[in-house]
Design a protein around this motif. Structure first.
Motif, PDB file in Angstrom:
ATOM      1  N   PHE A   1      41.829  96.361  96.080  1.00  0.00           N
ATOM      2  CA  PHE A   1      41.879  96.500  94.625  1.00  0.00           C
ATOM      3  C   PHE A   1      43.281  96.064  94.185  1.00  0.00           C
ATOM      4  CE2 PHE A   1      38.851  99.524  96.274  1.00  0.00           C
ATOM      5  CZ  PHE A   1      37.774  99.443  95.412  1.00  0.00           C
ATOM      6  N   THR A   2      43.359  95.076  93.323  1.00  0.00           N
ATOM      7  CA  THR A   2      44.676  94.524  93.012  1.00  0.00           C
ATOM      8  C   THR A   2      44.835  94.072  91.566  1.00  0.00           C
ATOM      9  OG1 THR A   2      46.308  92.845  93.685  1.00  0.00           O
ATOM     10  CG2 THR A   2      43.988  92.203  93.734  1.00  0.00           C
ATOM     11  N   LYS A   3      46.088  94.129  91.096  1.00  0.00           N
ATOM     12  CA  LYS A   3      46.469  93.574  89.792  1.00  0.00           C
ATOM     13  C   LYS A   3      47.208  92.247  89.974  1.00  0.00           C
ATOM     14  CE  LYS A   3      48.344  95.745  86.507  1.00  0.00           C
ATOM     15  NZ  LYS A   3      49.429  96.469  85.805  1.00  0.00           N
ATOM     16  N   ASP A   4      47.410  91.863  91.225  1.00  0.00           N
ATOM     17  CA  ASP A   4      48.169  90.660  91.545  1.00  0.00           C
ATOM     18  C   ASP A   4      47.239  89.453  91.644  1.00  0.00           C
ATOM     19  OD1 ASP A   4      49.883  88.726  92.434  1.00  0.00           O
ATOM     20  OD2 ASP A   4      50.392  89.710  94.329  1.00  0.00           O
ATOM     21  N   VAL A   5      47.299  88.583  90.668  1.00  0.00           N
ATOM     22  CA  VAL A   5      46.401  87.419  90.635  1.00  0.00           C
ATOM     23  C   VAL A   5      46.644  86.490  91.818  1.00  0.00           C
ATOM     24  CG1 VAL A   5      47.892  85.943  89.232  1.00  0.00           C
ATOM     25  CG2 VAL A   5      45.391  85.704  89.064  1.00  0.00           C
ATOM     26  N   LEU A   6      47.844  86.525  92.395  1.00  0.00           N
ATOM     27  CA  LEU A   6      48.165  85.660  93.522  1.00  0.00           C
ATOM     28  C   LEU A   6      47.411  86.036  94.789  1.00  0.00           C
ATOM     29  CD1 LEU A   6      52.027  85.240  93.045  1.00  0.00           C
ATOM     30  CD2 LEU A   6      50.211  83.628  92.430  1.00  0.00           C
TER      31      LEU A   6
ATOM     32  N   GLU B   1      43.570  79.164  86.636  1.00  0.00           N
ATOM     33  CA  GLU B   1      44.682  79.775  87.365  1.00  0.00           C
ATOM     34  C   GLU B   1      44.312  79.969  88.834  1.00  0.00           C
ATOM     35  OE1 GLU B   1      47.839  83.505  86.863  1.00  0.00           O
ATOM     36  OE2 GLU B   1      46.058  83.384  85.585  1.00  0.00           O
ATOM     37  N   VAL B   2      43.098  80.434  89.068  1.00  0.00           N
ATOM     38  CA  VAL B   2      42.628  80.650  90.438  1.00  0.00           C
ATOM     39  C   VAL B   2      42.431  79.314  91.155  1.00  0.00           C
ATOM     40  CG1 VAL B   2      40.679  81.484  91.805  1.00  0.00           C
ATOM     41  CG2 VAL B   2      41.588  82.892  89.974  1.00  0.00           C
TER      42      VAL B   2
ATOM     43  N   ALA C   1      36.354  86.839  96.265  1.00  0.00           N
ATOM     44  CA  ALA C   1      37.190  87.472  95.256  1.00  0.00           C
ATOM     45  C   ALA C   1      36.378  87.673  93.986  1.00  0.00           C
ATOM     46  CB  ALA C   1      38.413  86.609  94.958  1.00  0.00           C
ATOM     47  N   VAL C   2      36.509  88.839  93.395  1.00  0.00           N
ATOM     48  CA  VAL C   2      35.799  89.159  92.152  1.00  0.00           C
ATOM     49  C   VAL C   2      36.832  89.426  91.069  1.00  0.00           C
ATOM     50  CG1 VAL C   2      34.135  90.676  91.026  1.00  0.00           C
ATOM     51  CG2 VAL C   2      33.883  90.150  93.473  1.00  0.00           C
ATOM     52  N   ILE C   3      36.708  88.737  89.962  1.00  0.00           N
ATOM     53  CA  ILE C   3      37.644  88.888  88.848  1.00  0.00           C
ATOM     54  C   ILE C   3      36.992  89.730  87.759  1.00  0.00           C
ATOM     55  CG2 ILE C   3      39.036  87.687  87.132  1.00  0.00           C
ATOM     56  CD1 ILE C   3      38.879  85.197  88.918  1.00  0.00           C
ATOM     57  N   GLY C   4      37.614  90.853  87.440  1.00  0.00           N
ATOM     58  CA  GLY C   4      37.068  91.764  86.435  1.00  0.00           C
ATOM     59  C   GLY C   4      36.476  92.977  87.113  1.00  0.00           C
ATOM     60  N   ALA C   5      37.096  94.137  86.910  1.00  0.00           N
ATOM     61  CA  ALA C   5      36.684  95.357  87.607  1.00  0.00           C
ATOM     62  C   ALA C   5      35.867  96.292  86.732  1.00  0.00           C
ATOM     63  CB  ALA C   5      37.910  96.088  88.154  1.00  0.00           C
ATOM     64  N   GLY C   6      35.198  95.724  85.740  1.00  0.00           N
ATOM     65  CA  GLY C   6      34.304  96.541  84.921  1.00  0.00           C
ATOM     66  C   GLY C   6      33.049  96.902  85.699  1.00  0.00           C
ATOM     67  N   THR C   7      32.029  97.346  84.992  1.00  0.00           N
ATOM     68  CA  THR C   7      30.796  97.800  85.646  1.00  0.00           C
ATOM     69  C   THR C   7      30.209  96.745  86.565  1.00  0.00           C
ATOM     70  OG1 THR C   7      30.293  99.242  83.762  1.00  0.00           O
ATOM     71  CG2 THR C   7      28.482  98.696  85.248  1.00  0.00           C
ATOM     72  N   MET C   8      30.083  95.507  86.086  1.00  0.00           N
ATOM     73  CA  MET C   8      29.485  94.454  86.892  1.00  0.00           C
ATOM     74  C   MET C   8      30.400  94.020  88.020  1.00  0.00           C
ATOM     75  SD  MET C   8      26.419  93.955  86.030  1.00  0.00           S
ATOM     76  CE  MET C   8      26.208  92.565  87.130  1.00  0.00           C
ATOM     77  N   GLY C   9      31.664  93.813  87.726  1.00  0.00           N
ATOM     78  CA  GLY C   9      32.599  93.374  88.753  1.00  0.00           C
ATOM     79  C   GLY C   9      32.714  94.375  89.888  1.00  0.00           C
TER      80      GLY C   9
ATOM     81  N   ILE D   1      38.075  91.029  97.512  1.00  0.00           N
ATOM     82  CA  ILE D   1      39.233  91.295  96.657  1.00  0.00           C
ATOM     83  C   ILE D   1      38.721  91.526  95.246  1.00  0.00           C
ATOM     84  CG2 ILE D   1      41.424  90.404  95.783  1.00  0.00           C
ATOM     85  CD1 ILE D   1      41.306  88.408  98.217  1.00  0.00           C
ATOM     86  N   LEU D   2      39.040  92.682  94.675  1.00  0.00           N
ATOM     87  CA  LEU D   2      38.641  92.987  93.296  1.00  0.00           C
ATOM     88  C   LEU D   2      39.896  93.023  92.435  1.00  0.00           C
ATOM     89  CD1 LEU D   2      36.514  93.697  91.196  1.00  0.00           C
ATOM     90  CD2 LEU D   2      36.711  96.092  91.878  1.00  0.00           C
ATOM     91  N   TYR D   3      39.930  92.125  91.451  1.00  0.00           N
ATOM     92  CA  TYR D   3      41.111  91.975  90.596  1.00  0.00           C
ATOM     93  C   TYR D   3      40.815  92.360  89.155  1.00  0.00           C
ATOM     94  CZ  TYR D   3      44.356  89.480  87.507  1.00  0.00           C
ATOM     95  OH  TYR D   3      45.234  89.162  86.498  1.00  0.00           O
ATOM     96  N   ASP D   4      41.779  93.023  88.547  1.00  0.00           N
ATOM     97  CA  ASP D   4      41.737  93.252  87.102  1.00  0.00           C
ATOM     98  C   ASP D   4      43.164  93.380  86.605  1.00  0.00           C
ATOM     99  OD1 ASP D   4      39.194  94.295  85.136  1.00  0.00           O
ATOM    100  OD2 ASP D   4      41.225  94.590  84.376  1.00  0.00           O
ATOM    101  N   ILE D   5      43.403  92.913  85.406  1.00  0.00           N
ATOM    102  CA  ILE D   5      44.736  92.997  84.820  1.00  0.00           C
ATOM    103  C   ILE D   5      45.046  94.400  84.326  1.00  0.00           C
ATOM    104  CG2 ILE D   5      44.023  92.387  82.456  1.00  0.00           C
ATOM    105  CD1 ILE D   5      46.540  90.623  82.312  1.00  0.00           C
ATOM    106  N   ASN D   6      43.982  95.189  84.102  1.00  0.00           N
ATOM    107  CA  ASN D   6      44.104  96.539  83.553  1.00  0.00           C
ATOM    108  C   ASN D   6      44.091  97.567  84.683  1.00  0.00           C
ATOM    109  OD1 ASN D   6      43.417  99.134  82.400  1.00  0.00           O
ATOM    110  ND2 ASN D   6      42.834  98.059  80.524  1.00  0.00           N
TER     111      ASN D   6
END
Length: 288
Positions: free
Chosen positions: A76-81, A105-106, A10-18, A33-38
């Motif tokens: 690609f998800t916004k769901d932290v769960l 949280e994770v 799982a990768v948290i943060g979908a910016g350039t590096m994530g 799994i690629l997660y971002d809140i945005n």
């Protein structure tokens, strides 16, 4: 846990590096799994991934079937769960409070054996681990931009990191096709400490009006560097680069040789963050 036990990353943060790290993991055969809140950032990451894989297919580096299989491995998800994995790699903003919050949280929703890795380029792993459940499983896994291409990965042990965790992350880096280098916890680790002056001294030359940023870039390229410092800052992100310099300045107790540049601060304040915003030290009219 062994390398064979790692199935999902799982990768948290979908910016350039994530985004780059997630694509790399999927290309290497891992369920990702690629997660971002945005939502906007997440959508851009998905678009970038699809375009990158299409380019590889067009060049014949992967088949169309492999292209589809790689995409099928990424969620690609916004769901932290949904962040349930054997390895979690955070690539969020360089702020301790944010990293502590998301990693804890994770940690609560994963097994105690889940490895919590940080892609931080400047914050001490020991300080990140200090307020995270199970500090022995917190480790630095620092990729370089673009993550899908650059071979080097720094594997950093904090004061509490278990040796077997460090060794496993070295093995994972090799599985990802990277060249891992083991580093102890120190400001900037190896690369950013050595490379900081590539940027800082170039910015001082600009501040002192010794030469334009274009001239400095051309000079260093003529000296053998693939990119000049200002070109590279635009690629990495002027804001990201400034954040790393600021963190190192604090970590070294305001040592003047790490002093952040007021020119760079101005760029950050203006929102001129480089390629990702369409303008940095250079302009990129085709970027959105």
């Amino acid at each position: 846990m062994t390398l064979q036990d790692i199935e999902t990353i799982a990768v948290i943060g979908a910016g350039t590096m994530g985004q780059g790290i997630a694509q790399l993991c999927a290309q290497s055969g891992f369920t990702t799994i690629l997660y971002d809140i945005n939502a906007t950032v997440l959508e851009k990451a998905e678009t970038t991934t699809m375009a990158s894989l299409a380019k590889l297919a067009d060049k014949g580096k992967i088949s169309s079937q492999e292209q589809e299989e790689i995409l099928d491995r990424i969620t690609f998800t916004k769901d932290v769960l949904q962040l349930r994995a054997e390895v979690v790699i955070e690539a969020v903003v360089e702020r301790l409070d944010v990293k502590h919050s998301i990693l804890n949280e994770v940690a609560q929703q994963n097994k105690p054996s889940t490895i919590l890795a940080s892609n931080t380029s400047s914050l001490p792993i020991t300080r990140i681990a200090a307020k995270v459940q199970g500090p022995e499983r917190v480790v630095g896994l620092h990729f370089f931009n673009p993550a899908t291409i650059m071979k080097l990965v720094e594997v950093i042990s904090g004061a509490a990191t278990a040796p077997e965790v460090t060794q496993l992350m070295k093995e994972l880096a090799l599985r990802l096709g990277k060249t891992p280098v083991i580093a102890q916890d120190a400001p900037g680790f190896i690369v950013n400490r050595v490379a900081r002056h590539f940027y800082v001294e170039s910015l001082k030359l600009l501040e002192e009006n010794v030469a334009s940023h274009e001239s400095i870039d051309r000079l260093l390229q003529a000296s053998g560097f693939k990119m000049g410092p200002f070109q590279l800052m635009d690629l990495i992100g002027v804001d990201t680069n400034f954040s790393v310099t600021s963190a190192m300045f604090e970590a070294f107790h305001q040592d003047p040789k790490f002093r952040p540049s007021r020119w760079q601060q101005q760029k950050v304040d203006a929102g001129h963050h480089g390629r990702k915003t369409g303008r940095g030290f250079y302009e990129y009219p085709t970027q959105k």
